[in-house]
Design a protein around this motif. Structure first.
Motif, PDB file in Angstrom:
ATOM      1  N   ARG A   1     -75.324 -79.046  84.453  1.00  0.00           N
ATOM      2  CA  ARG A   1     -75.667 -80.026  84.184  1.00  0.00           C
ATOM      3  C   ARG A   1     -74.461 -80.843  82.909  1.00  0.00           C
ATOM      4  N   PHE A   2     -74.608 -82.167  83.573  1.00  0.00           N
ATOM      5  CA  PHE A   2     -73.156 -83.176  82.230  1.00  0.00           C
ATOM      6  C   PHE A   2     -74.498 -82.936  81.279  1.00  0.00           C
ATOM      7  N   VAL A   3     -73.645 -82.702  79.978  1.00  0.00           N
ATOM      8  CA  VAL A   3     -74.645 -82.789  78.182  1.00  0.00           C
ATOM      9  C   VAL A   3     -73.802 -83.840  77.842  1.00  0.00           C
ATOM     10  N   LYS A   4     -74.728 -84.364  76.559  1.00  0.00           N
ATOM     11  CA  LYS A   4     -74.131 -85.054  75.929  1.00  0.00           C
ATOM     12  C   LYS A   4     -73.792 -84.661  74.390  1.00  0.00           C
ATOM     13  N   LYS A   5     -72.331 -85.232  74.120  1.00  0.00           N
ATOM     14  CA  LYS A   5     -71.707 -85.177  73.263  1.00  0.00           C
ATOM     15  C   LYS A   5     -72.695 -85.779  72.068  1.00  0.00           C
ATOM     16  N   THR A   6     -72.917 -84.262  70.644  1.00  0.00           N
ATOM     17  CA  THR A   6     -73.853 -84.861  70.211  1.00  0.00           C
ATOM     18  C   THR A   6     -72.861 -85.055  68.849  1.00  0.00           C
ATOM     19  N   SER A   7     -72.658 -86.608  67.794  1.00  0.00           N
ATOM     20  CA  SER A   7     -71.480 -86.448  66.931  1.00  0.00           C
ATOM     21  C   SER A   7     -71.882 -85.819  65.864  1.00  0.00           C
ATOM     22  N   GLN A   8     -70.658 -85.789  65.723  1.00  0.00           N
ATOM     23  CA  GLN A   8     -70.547 -84.318  64.182  1.00  0.00           C
ATOM     24  C   GLN A   8     -70.490 -85.540  62.665  1.00  0.00           C
ATOM     25  N   PRO A   9     -70.785 -84.327  61.798  1.00  0.00           N
ATOM     26  CA  PRO A   9     -71.002 -85.277  60.112  1.00  0.00           C
ATOM     27  C   PRO A   9     -69.087 -85.220  60.073  1.00  0.00           C
ATOM     28  N   ARG A  10     -69.250 -86.322  59.040  1.00  0.00           N
ATOM     29  CA  ARG A  10     -67.126 -86.889  58.955  1.00  0.00           C
ATOM     30  C   ARG A  10     -66.952 -85.765  57.770  1.00  0.00           C
ATOM     31  N   LYS A  11     -66.187 -84.807  57.785  1.00  0.00           N
ATOM     32  CA  LYS A  11     -65.469 -83.936  56.864  1.00  0.00           C
ATOM     33  C   LYS A  11     -65.182 -85.386  55.698  1.00  0.00           C
ATOM     34  N   PRO A  12     -65.365 -84.917  54.125  1.00  0.00           N
ATOM     35  CA  PRO A  12     -65.724 -85.413  52.934  1.00  0.00           C
ATOM     36  C   PRO A  12     -63.360 -85.579  53.343  1.00  0.00           C
ATOM     37  N   ALA A  13     -63.089 -86.581  52.641  1.00  0.00           N
ATOM     38  CA  ALA A  13     -61.653 -86.582  52.773  1.00  0.00           C
ATOM     39  C   ALA A  13     -60.494 -85.653  51.896  1.00  0.00           C
ATOM     40  N   LYS A  14     -59.957 -85.114  51.877  1.00  0.00           N
ATOM     41  CA  LYS A  14     -58.801 -83.756  51.102  1.00  0.00           C
ATOM     42  C   LYS A  14     -58.324 -84.631  49.862  1.00  0.00           C
ATOM     43  N   LYS A  15     -58.015 -83.739  48.572  1.00  0.00           N
ATOM     44  CA  LYS A  15     -57.570 -84.035  47.641  1.00  0.00           C
ATOM     45  C   LYS A  15     -55.993 -83.769  47.762  1.00  0.00           C
ATOM     46  N   GLN A  16     -55.225 -84.740  47.278  1.00  0.00           N
ATOM     47  CA  GLN A  16     -54.092 -85.510  47.037  1.00  0.00           C
ATOM     48  C   GLN A  16     -53.476 -84.530  46.947  1.00  0.00           C
ATOM     49  N   THR A  17     -52.884 -83.191  47.143  1.00  0.00           N
ATOM     50  CA  THR A  17     -52.228 -82.239  46.601  1.00  0.00           C
ATOM     51  C   THR A  17     -50.517 -83.288  46.223  1.00  0.00           C
ATOM     52  N   SER A  18     -49.468 -83.165  46.783  1.00  0.00           N
ATOM     53  CA  SER A  18     -48.149 -84.027  45.886  1.00  0.00           C
ATOM     54  C   SER A  18     -48.854 -85.163  45.014  1.00  0.00           C
ATOM     55  N   ARG A  19     -47.594 -85.122  44.479  1.00  0.00           N
ATOM     56  CA  ARG A  19     -47.938 -86.079  43.685  1.00  0.00           C
ATOM     57  C   ARG A  19     -46.225 -86.987  43.165  1.00  0.00           C
ATOM     58  N   ARG A  20     -46.238 -88.222  42.993  1.00  0.00           N
ATOM     59  CA  ARG A  20     -45.388 -89.176  42.494  1.00  0.00           C
ATOM     60  C   ARG A  20     -44.156 -88.525  41.470  1.00  0.00           C
ATOM     61  N   ARG A  21     -43.179 -88.389  41.473  1.00  0.00           N
ATOM     62  CA  ARG A  21     -42.662 -87.955  39.532  1.00  0.00           C
ATOM     63  C   ARG A  21     -42.952 -89.620  38.979  1.00  0.00           C
ATOM     64  N   THR A  22     -42.752 -88.791  37.711  1.00  0.00           N
ATOM     65  CA  THR A  22     -42.868 -90.197  36.621  1.00  0.00           C
ATOM     66  C   THR A  22     -41.517 -90.580  36.750  1.00  0.00           C
ATOM     67  N   ALA A  23     -41.323 -91.422  35.425  1.00  0.00           N
ATOM     68  CA  ALA A  23     -39.660 -92.115  35.370  1.00  0.00           C
ATOM     69  C   ALA A  23     -38.913 -91.330  34.826  1.00  0.00           C
ATOM     70  N   ALA A  24     -39.971 -90.796  34.081  1.00  0.00           N
ATOM     71  CA  ALA A  24     -38.815 -88.808  33.097  1.00  0.00           C
ATOM     72  C   ALA A  24     -38.179 -88.489  34.064  1.00  0.00           C
ATOM     73  N   LYS A  25     -38.989 -87.849  34.954  1.00  0.00           N
ATOM     74  CA  LYS A  25     -38.340 -86.906  35.976  1.00  0.00           C
ATOM     75  C   LYS A  25     -38.115 -87.547  36.640  1.00  0.00           C
TER      76      LYS A  25
END
Length: 75
Positions: free
Chosen positions: A44-68
């Motif tokens: 029979r057809f099964v109702k999909k259960t809503s999955q819990p949302r994953k937390p947002a990943k941390k930002q790895t790439s950073r913008r260069r500073t003015a000096a760089k």
């Protein structure tokens, strides 16, 4: 003579309006339906259960500073 012109103009206008209204009705797009999954045991057809949302990943790439950036420009 004026009545004849008036009748012709009215007929043309009403014909154009009917044509426009006829084309605008019933042009809604059909909605796509997603496939339903069946239960492996009962089949029979099964109702999909809503999955819990994953937390947002941390930002790895950073913008260069003015000096760089200025150091990169000079070299």
């Amino acid at each position: 003579m004026a009545d004849l012109i008036k009748d012709v103009v009215e007929n043309v206008i009403s014909g154009v309006l009917k044509e426009i209204l006829k084309k605008t009705t019933g042009k809604a797009t059909t909605r796509r339906r997603k496939r339903q999954t069946r239960s492996a045991t009962t089949g029979r057809f099964v109702k999909k259960t809503s999955q819990p949302r994953k937390p947002a990943k941390k930002q790895t790439s950073r913008r260069r500073t003015a000096a760089k950036r200025s150091r990169q420009r000079s070299s």
